[in-house]
Design a protein around this motif. Structure first.
Motif, PDB file in Angstrom:
ATOM      1  N   UNK A 115      45.372  53.870  26.299  1.00  0.00           N
ATOM      2  CA  UNK A 115      45.261  52.800  27.290  1.00  0.00           C
ATOM      3  C   UNK A 115      45.659  51.482  26.658  1.00  0.00           C
ATOM      4  N   UNK A 116      46.339  50.691  27.453  1.00  0.00           N
ATOM      5  CA  UNK A 116      46.725  49.345  27.033  1.00  0.00           C
ATOM      6  C   UNK A 116      46.513  48.429  28.224  1.00  0.00           C
ATOM      7  N   UNK A 117      45.284  47.905  28.327  1.00  0.00           N
ATOM      8  CA  UNK A 117      44.886  47.102  29.470  1.00  0.00           C
ATOM      9  C   UNK A 117      43.974  45.970  29.016  1.00  0.00           C
ATOM     10  N   UNK A 118      43.915  44.876  29.789  1.00  0.00           N
ATOM     11  CA  UNK A 118      42.921  43.836  29.481  1.00  0.00           C
ATOM     12  C   UNK A 118      41.507  44.407  29.595  1.00  0.00           C
ATOM     13  N   UNK A 119      40.608  43.909  28.782  1.00  0.00           N
ATOM     14  CA  UNK A 119      39.220  44.365  28.835  1.00  0.00           C
ATOM     15  C   UNK A 119      38.525  43.939  30.121  1.00  0.00           C
ATOM     16  N   UNK A 120      38.945  42.803  30.673  1.00  0.00           N
ATOM     17  CA  UNK A 120      38.311  42.276  31.884  1.00  0.00           C
ATOM     18  C   UNK A 120      39.373  42.081  32.962  1.00  0.00           C
ATOM     19  N   UNK A 121      39.218  42.799  34.074  1.00  0.00           N
ATOM     20  CA  UNK A 121      40.177  42.715  35.179  1.00  0.00           C
ATOM     21  C   UNK A 121      39.593  41.977  36.377  1.00  0.00           C
ATOM     22  N   UNK A 122      38.599  41.154  36.140  1.00  0.00           N
ATOM     23  CA  UNK A 122      37.954  40.422  37.224  1.00  0.00           C
ATOM     24  C   UNK A 122      38.980  39.628  38.028  1.00  0.00           C
ATOM     25  N   UNK A 123      38.974  39.829  39.340  1.00  0.00           N
ATOM     26  CA  UNK A 123      39.869  39.102  40.234  1.00  0.00           C
ATOM     27  C   UNK A 123      41.279  39.651  40.316  1.00  0.00           C
ATOM     28  N   UNK A 124      41.591  40.693  39.518  1.00  0.00           N
ATOM     29  CA  UNK A 124      42.965  41.186  39.468  1.00  0.00           C
ATOM     30  C   UNK A 124      43.234  42.240  40.535  1.00  0.00           C
ATOM     31  N   UNK A 125      44.421  42.162  41.122  1.00  0.00           N
ATOM     32  CA  UNK A 125      44.928  43.204  42.016  1.00  0.00           C
ATOM     33  C   UNK A 125      45.769  44.144  41.166  1.00  0.00           C
ATOM     34  N   UNK A 126      45.352  45.400  41.078  1.00  0.00           N
ATOM     35  CA  UNK A 126      46.007  46.364  40.193  1.00  0.00           C
ATOM     36  C   UNK A 126      46.750  47.404  41.034  1.00  0.00           C
ATOM     37  N   UNK A 127      48.020  47.620  40.697  1.00  0.00           N
ATOM     38  CA  UNK A 127      48.841  48.636  41.351  1.00  0.00           C
ATOM     39  C   UNK A 127      49.003  49.812  40.391  1.00  0.00           C
ATOM     40  N   UNK A 145      38.265  54.003  35.909  1.00  0.00           N
ATOM     41  CA  UNK A 145      38.512  53.241  34.689  1.00  0.00           C
ATOM     42  C   UNK A 145      38.751  51.770  35.023  1.00  0.00           C
ATOM     43  N   UNK A 146      39.598  51.515  36.021  1.00  0.00           N
ATOM     44  CA  UNK A 146      39.939  50.138  36.395  1.00  0.00           C
ATOM     45  C   UNK A 146      38.760  49.422  37.032  1.00  0.00           C
ATOM     46  N   UNK A 147      38.006  50.131  37.852  1.00  0.00           N
ATOM     47  CA  UNK A 147      36.854  49.506  38.504  1.00  0.00           C
ATOM     48  C   UNK A 147      35.759  49.176  37.486  1.00  0.00           C
ATOM     49  N   UNK A 148      35.637  49.997  36.454  1.00  0.00           N
ATOM     50  CA  UNK A 148      34.658  49.689  35.409  1.00  0.00           C
ATOM     51  C   UNK A 148      35.033  48.421  34.660  1.00  0.00           C
ATOM     52  N   UNK A 149      36.295  48.051  34.712  1.00  0.00           N
ATOM     53  CA  UNK A 149      36.739  46.790  34.112  1.00  0.00           C
ATOM     54  C   UNK A 149      36.827  45.674  35.149  1.00  0.00           C
ATOM     55  N   UNK A 150      36.212  45.909  36.304  1.00  0.00           N
ATOM     56  CA  UNK A 150      36.018  44.876  37.331  1.00  0.00           C
ATOM     57  C   UNK A 150      37.275  44.510  38.107  1.00  0.00           C
ATOM     58  N   UNK A 151      38.238  45.442  38.236  1.00  0.00           N
ATOM     59  CA  UNK A 151      39.396  45.167  39.089  1.00  0.00           C
ATOM     60  C   UNK A 151      38.925  44.847  40.503  1.00  0.00           C
ATOM     61  N   UNK A 152      39.476  43.777  41.092  1.00  0.00           N
ATOM     62  CA  UNK A 152      39.047  43.364  42.426  1.00  0.00           C
ATOM     63  C   UNK A 152      39.580  44.293  43.497  1.00  0.00           C
ATOM     64  N   UNK A 153      40.810  44.746  43.323  1.00  0.00           N
ATOM     65  CA  UNK A 153      41.458  45.599  44.320  1.00  0.00           C
ATOM     66  C   UNK A 153      42.396  46.549  43.601  1.00  0.00           C
ATOM     67  N   UNK A 154      42.392  47.808  44.006  1.00  0.00           N
ATOM     68  CA  UNK A 154      43.278  48.814  43.415  1.00  0.00           C
ATOM     69  C   UNK A 154      44.139  49.410  44.519  1.00  0.00           C
ATOM     70  N   UNK A 155      45.454  49.336  44.331  1.00  0.00           N
ATOM     71  CA  UNK A 155      46.406  49.933  45.261  1.00  0.00           C
ATOM     72  C   UNK A 155      47.192  51.003  44.509  1.00  0.00           C
ATOM     73  N   UNK A 156      47.122  52.231  44.990  1.00  0.00           N
ATOM     74  CA  UNK A 156      47.807  53.358  44.350  1.00  0.00           C
ATOM     75  C   UNK A 156      49.062  53.701  45.135  1.00  0.00           C
ATOM     76  N   UNK A 157      50.150  53.912  44.422  1.00  0.00           N
ATOM     77  CA  UNK A 157      51.413  54.303  45.037  1.00  0.00           C
ATOM     78  C   UNK A 157      51.814  55.660  44.470  1.00  0.00           C
TER      79      UNK A 157
END
Length: 211
Positions: A115-127, A145-157
């Protein structure tokens, strides 16, 4: 969780060409890019924007630009890499992270190996980019995984999904703020957990290792 199958003549045509066994890896990659561009147009409908005043060659006017925080695009290795070019062509200012996940073909368990991601995804929209939603295990693990890092919204394509995979996602992440955009929902999974009729192993076909 919201599921959207994007219906458009160009998507249907390109997906048909993608499915063909005789489609070369080079053509497969190009079709994947084009499909992702079409899907991402719809999938980015809720992306955050803000007004901006600009000057045209004629006068000042009000326009729109993407607002912060910067969207994050996360392809799931390795097949998701084949979708990255199409997504970043549409949102060139997006940052890119990576999740390496693999399915144990014997147990069907999902293993996160990189994994190569920011530790804190607060407020981020992740695709999240993953061509095939088969059993749903990989995508469910990625969303968690992304929600545990506080992603605000997750959109899967995804290009394709099996009903079994969608059902598993709804069971595991249905109460989270998640959108799923697809080119098609296929019939079922076979005994080896491959999508039918599907298009084969997307990773192999992207990178020239298909039989």
């Amino acid at each position: 969780m919201r599921v959207q199958v994007v219906e458009h003549p160009l998507i249907a045509h390109k997906l048909t060409q993608l499915r063909r066994v005789e489609t070369s890896s080079n053509h497969f990659r190009q079709l994947t890019k084009e499909l992702v561009m079409l899907l991402s147009y719809e999938a980015s409908d809720s992306i955050a924007t803000e007004p901006i005043t600009i000057t045209t060659p004629v006068t000042e006017t009000e326009g729109t630009q993407l607002s912060g925080p910067t969207p994050l695009v996360v392809p799931i290795l390795r097949a998701g890499l084949g979708m990255l070019d199409g997504m970043t062509s549409m949102i060139p200012t997006a940052e890119v992270g990576f999740l390496g996940m693999a399915r144990n073909e014997e147990t069907l368990d999902i293993i996160t190996y990189a994994e190569r991601l920011p530790d804190d995804l607060t407020g981020r929209h992740v695709f999240v980019l993953d061509p095939m939603l088969a059993t749903g295990g990989t995508l469910a693990e990625a969303i968690g995984f992304l929600k545990r890092r506080n992603a605000a919204e997750v959109t899967c394509i995804c290009l394709l999904a099996a009903p079994e995979g969608i059902a598993r996602l709804e069971e595991e992440v249905g109460d989270l703020d998640v959108d799923l955009y697809l080119a098609a929902i296929d019939e079922r999974l076979d005994e080896n957990a491959y999508i039918v009729p599907g298009l084969g192993d997307a990773g192999d076909r992207l990178y020239g290792l298909a039989e």
